[in-house]
Scaffold this active site. Structure first.
Site, mmCIF file in Angstrom:
data_model
loop_
_atom_site.group_PDB
_atom_site.id
_atom_site.type_symbol
_atom_site.label_atom_id
_atom_site.label_comp_id
_atom_site.label_asym_id
_atom_site.label_seq_id
_atom_site.Cartn_x
_atom_site.Cartn_y
_atom_site.Cartn_z
ATOM 1 N N ARG A 88 -4.963 29.297 48.273
ATOM 2 C CA ARG A 88 -5.495 30.647 48.085
ATOM 3 C C ARG A 88 -6.977 30.560 47.745
ATOM 4 O O ARG A 88 -7.513 29.499 47.485
ATOM 5 C CB ARG A 88 -4.752 31.379 46.964
ATOM 6 C CG ARG A 88 -4.879 30.685 45.623
ATOM 7 C CD ARG A 88 -4.570 31.596 44.441
ATOM 8 N NE ARG A 88 -4.447 30.833 43.201
ATOM 9 C CZ ARG A 88 -5.459 30.364 42.484
ATOM 10 N NH1 ARG A 88 -6.714 30.535 42.889
ATOM 11 N NH2 ARG A 88 -5.237 29.682 41.374
ATOM 12 N N ALA A 160 -5.104 38.461 36.936
ATOM 13 C CA ALA A 160 -5.873 37.639 37.868
ATOM 14 C C ALA A 160 -5.381 37.866 39.296
ATOM 15 O O ALA A 160 -4.198 38.135 39.517
ATOM 16 C CB ALA A 160 -5.737 36.162 37.501
ATOM 17 N N LEU A 161 -6.313 37.731 40.257
ATOM 18 C CA LEU A 161 -5.982 37.889 41.676
ATOM 19 C C LEU A 161 -6.458 36.684 42.455
ATOM 20 O O LEU A 161 -7.517 36.123 42.166
ATOM 21 C CB LEU A 161 -6.697 39.122 42.258
ATOM 22 C CG LEU A 161 -5.914 40.416 42.436
ATOM 23 C CD1 LEU A 161 -5.562 40.993 41.072
ATOM 24 C CD2 LEU A 161 -6.746 41.432 43.209
ATOM 25 N N GLY A 173 -1.260 36.382 45.509
ATOM 26 C CA GLY A 173 -1.346 37.751 45.011
ATOM 27 C C GLY A 173 -1.929 37.865 43.625
ATOM 28 O O GLY A 173 -3.071 37.479 43.378
ATOM 29 N N PHE A 174 -1.113 38.360 42.664
ATOM 30 C CA PHE A 174 -1.658 38.668 41.331
ATOM 31 C C PHE A 174 -0.758 38.100 40.238
ATOM 32 O O PHE A 174 0.430 37.865 40.440
ATOM 33 C CB PHE A 174 -1.804 40.183 41.146
ATOM 34 C CG PHE A 174 -0.495 40.928 41.107
ATOM 35 C CD1 PHE A 174 0.182 41.151 39.912
ATOM 36 C CD2 PHE A 174 0.082 41.404 42.282
ATOM 37 C CE1 PHE A 174 1.395 41.831 39.880
ATOM 38 C CE2 PHE A 174 1.298 42.091 42.258
ATOM 39 C CZ PHE A 174 1.946 42.302 41.060
ATOM 40 N N ALA A 175 -1.356 37.891 39.069
ATOM 41 C CA ALA A 175 -0.626 37.458 37.873
ATOM 42 C C ALA A 175 -1.050 38.366 36.723
ATOM 43 O O ALA A 175 -2.211 38.361 36.304
ATOM 44 C CB ALA A 175 -0.937 36.004 37.549
ATOM 45 N N CYS A 191 -10.183 31.015 35.920
ATOM 46 C CA CYS A 191 -10.889 31.487 37.118
ATOM 47 C C CYS A 191 -12.316 30.950 37.191
ATOM 48 O O CYS A 191 -13.169 31.502 37.888
ATOM 49 C CB CYS A 191 -10.892 33.010 37.182
ATOM 50 S SG CYS A 191 -9.241 33.708 37.167
#
EC number: 2.3.1.181
Length: 234
Positions: A88, A160-161, A173-175, A191
């Site tokens: 990702r 996060a993305l 995706g996202f968290a 990040c």
């Protein structure tokens, strides 16, 4: 255009197993699109949305810096955590219990062909959900994800993305930190962003534990509205 999205509720599942499932669903959509182009057919493409909670794991995006992981192999084992370098975008992040992780595997040609818009709508889904808990969250310029108190010394990230896309098909995706153990973020530079904190919904609203299913229902509602989609529970 198929705007129906199959929801896969995996509960708590190993990161690698879930990544393999993502890849399988992703490739299936790609194969259909390639076949449609080659044979000039119009077979519908599937959309899926995986909801999952992972055991403790750190993942590093393809453009990330390994130096942002502050643990060696022995320390990872002591923490009961695993580590994966994955495909990702973005840098390093943490997944673990108390987090809602969402992986939409969508053919964006069923919705719109704009990756920037896609990311902003994922953020908006979380922003609208947090508003239902009385929290004002927003985007931080130049940084993906959802934040609180942007532009102040107290800025902190709550979601996060990181995504991957090919031929307008998405994965990862996202968290979203709901009841997360924030101590695990101390072992990374989240990040790749130094000097900014991370938070969790339960901390922000002063509640020991927020019902995850309740939060998930709100996320689904806002996602369906933003994407003009219909969820199908499988």
């Amino acid at each position: 255009m198929n705007k129906t999205i199959k929801v896969l509720e995996l509960g708590r599942k190993d990161y690698k197993e879930t990544w393999d499932l993502q890849e399988e669903l992703f490739q299936k959509v790609l194969d259909t699109k390639i076949k449609n182009k080659r044979e000039k057919s119009e077979l519908p493409t599937d959309n899926s949305f995986i909801f999952v909670e992972h055991p403790h794991v750190y993942t590093l995006g393809k453009s990330g810096d390994l130096a942002n992981l502050l643990l060696d192999e022995k320390q990872l084992a002591e923490k009961g955590a695993t580590f994966y370098k994955i495909n990702r975008g973005g840098d390093i992040t943490y997944h673990g219990p108390g987090q809602i992780v969402g992986y939409p595997i969508l053919d964006l040609e069923n919705f719109f062909t704009d990756i920037h818009k896609y990311l902003r709508l994922l953020e908006e889904m979380v922003i609208l959900t947090l508003a239902e808990y009385g929290l004002k969250s927003e985007r931080s310029k130049g940084e993906t994800g959802v934040w609180l108190d942007v532009g102040t010394p107290f800025a902190r990230k709550i979601c996060a993305l990181g995504v991957r896309a090919s031929r307008w098909v998405t994965m990862h995706g996202f968290a979203f930190n709901v009841n997360a153990d924030l101590d695990y973020f101390d072992n990374i530079v989240p990040c790749g962003i130094k000097d900014k904190a991370v938070t969790s919904l339960n901390v922000e609203i002063g509640q020991k534990e927020v019902p995850v299913d309740e939060v998930k229902a709100k996320l689904k509602k806002h996602f369906a509205e933003l994407f003009e989609a219909e969820f199908l529970e499988v």
